[in-house]
Design a protein around this motif. Structure first.
Motif, PDB file in Angstrom:
ATOM      1  N   ALA A  88       0.841  -1.196   0.000  1.00 54.42           N
ATOM      2  CA  ALA A  88       0.000   0.000   0.000  1.00 54.42           C
ATOM      3  C   ALA A  88       0.877   1.247   0.000  1.00 54.42           C
ATOM      4  CB  ALA A  88      -0.925  -0.007   1.209  1.00 54.42           C
ATOM      5  N   ARG A  89       0.367   2.311  -0.584  1.00 56.27           N
ATOM      6  CA  ARG A  89       1.152   3.549  -0.640  1.00 56.27           C
ATOM      7  C   ARG A  89       1.189   4.241   0.713  1.00 56.27           C
ATOM      8  NH1 ARG A  89       4.145   6.823  -0.226  1.00 56.27           N
ATOM      9  NH2 ARG A  89       4.766   8.562  -1.577  1.00 56.27           N
ATOM     10  N   PHE A  90       0.084   4.204   1.444  1.00 54.36           N
ATOM     11  CA  PHE A  90       0.000   4.886   2.729  1.00 54.36           C
ATOM     12  C   PHE A  90      -0.362   3.881   3.821  1.00 54.36           C
ATOM     13  CE2 PHE A  90      -1.147   8.047  -0.508  1.00 54.36           C
ATOM     14  CZ  PHE A  90      -0.182   9.014  -0.250  1.00 54.36           C
ATOM     15  N   PRO A  91       0.121   4.085   5.046  1.00 53.00           N
ATOM     16  CA  PRO A  91      -0.189   3.151   6.139  1.00 53.00           C
ATOM     17  C   PRO A  91      -1.625   3.322   6.618  1.00 53.00           C
ATOM     18  CG  PRO A  91       1.083   4.999   6.972  1.00 53.00           C
ATOM     19  CD  PRO A  91       1.023   5.174   5.478  1.00 53.00           C
ATOM     20  N   HIS A  92      -2.206   2.231   7.091  1.00 49.20           N
ATOM     21  CA  HIS A  92      -3.536   2.336   7.681  1.00 49.20           C
ATOM     22  C   HIS A  92      -3.426   2.936   9.084  1.00 49.20           C
ATOM     23  CE1 HIS A  92      -2.797  -1.266  10.178  1.00 49.20           C
ATOM     24  NE2 HIS A  92      -2.274  -1.822   9.093  1.00 49.20           N
ATOM     25  N   THR A  93      -4.561   3.244   9.669  1.00 46.91           N
ATOM     26  CA  THR A  93      -4.587   3.992  10.928  1.00 46.91           C
ATOM     27  C   THR A  93      -3.853   3.265  12.048  1.00 46.91           C
ATOM     28  OG1 THR A  93      -6.710   4.965  10.296  1.00 46.91           O
ATOM     29  CG2 THR A  93      -6.097   5.088  12.616  1.00 46.91           C
ATOM     30  N   GLY A  94      -4.055   1.955  12.159  1.00 47.41           N
ATOM     31  CA  GLY A  94      -3.409   1.206  13.228  1.00 47.41           C
ATOM     32  C   GLY A  94      -1.894   1.192  13.098  1.00 47.41           C
ATOM     33  N   LEU A  95      -1.390   1.069  11.876  1.00 45.67           N
ATOM     34  CA  LEU A  95       0.055   1.071  11.662  1.00 45.67           C
ATOM     35  C   LEU A  95       0.638   2.441  11.968  1.00 45.67           C
ATOM     36  CD1 LEU A  95       2.643  -0.283  10.731  1.00 45.67           C
ATOM     37  CD2 LEU A  95       1.987   0.214   8.360  1.00 45.67           C
TER      38      LEU A  95
END
Length: 272
Positions: free
Chosen positions: A128-135
């Motif tokens: 993924a280009r951007f991390p998800h909220t938890g990461l």
């Protein structure tokens, strides 16, 4: 306002100071009022291991009833991080805290939410280009500040930088990201190189060939063991006799200052 406070402090188990990452420590007596004022702000939690470093994080949806805590100076909504040691969390789950205010049952609900993993895996989308909220939350709490040597920009205000550029195969994982303020993020375009040998450990390489290793301080370091500087009869359970002389230590007097030498009188006047 970003506030990081230990759960043990909120429960009154100790008086560990809280911290404002961009300002400094806050006394325990004051931080309880500040947390009460931040009831409507986003709350996060971080579970730490024996070394005080982050093991698991999450968003905290429940709030204890803090209305009984006096709040004389309401602050603007900010961000609250509740920090709890994994060993203490297990003890509190088995034996919920008995505190008169706030009610114990509200803390039981909060503890149950902290103890129940609800977040998605950290590294489930490495391309993924951007991390998800938890990461993002995990990295912000793990690294705390910008990873560049000497930079104290809080992680929640910094960019989440791919250690290896995403376009060159860098992964969006806990071991492939780190916070970097906007200025230091741009240094990678001006001759600096960055490695992350293991998650949370960074090594910056300057254009001159020097290397700088950085790693954040533990989020919840163990409290130091109190050091006794000598026996105390009252603390050791041996009452001191009223007839015993009280010894008071006084420093030795300073040595006397030598007098300046007496000038020598000449037998003849100088020839001028």
């Amino acid at each position: 306002m970003h506030l990081q406070v230990a759960l043990s402090t909120l429960l009154g188990l100790d008086d560990r100071p809280a911290e404002l990452p961009d300002l400094g420590p806050v006394p325990a007596s004051r931080v309880r009022e500040l947390v009460a004022a931040q009831r409507g702000a986003p709350w996060r939690f971080a579970i730490t291991g024996p070394d005080g470093r982050v093991v698991r994080t999450g968003a905290l949806r429940r709030r204890p009833d803090l209305q009984a805590v006096p709040c004389t100076d309401p602050a603007a909504p900010g961000l609250v991080d509740i920090l709890v040691d994994a060993t203490l969390l297990a003890e509190l789950i088995d034996d919920p805290p008995r505190t008169p205010s706030p009610p114990a049952h509200t803390w039981s609900e909060v503890l149950a939410e902290i103890d129940t993993p609800r977040e998605r895996p950290l590294d489930d989308a490495p391309r993924a280009r951007f991390p998800h909220t938890g990461l993002r939350r995990h990295i912000e709490l793990r690294d705390r500040y910008c990873t560049f040597p000497g930079c104290l920009a809080p992680a929640h205000t910094a960019d989440l930088d791919h250690t290896v550029d995403h376009a060159r195969g860098g992964t969006t994982t806990a071991g492939g990201l780190g916070p970097a303020c906007r200025h230091d993020h741009g240094l990678k375009q001006r001759g600096w190189h960055l490695d992350q040998p293991e998650p949370g450990r960074f090594q910056w390489h300057s254009p001159l060939g020097r290397s700088y290793r950085t790693r954040s301080e533990p989020l919840l370091p163990p409290l130091p063991t109190p050091v006794r500087h000598g026996p105390d009869p009252e603390l050791d359970g041996e009452p001191r006799s009223s007839e015993a002389p009280l010894l008071v230590w006084r420093p030795d007097p300073p040595p006397p200052v030598p007098c300046p030498p007496t000038p020598v009188e000449l037998d003849e006047p100088p020839p001028f």
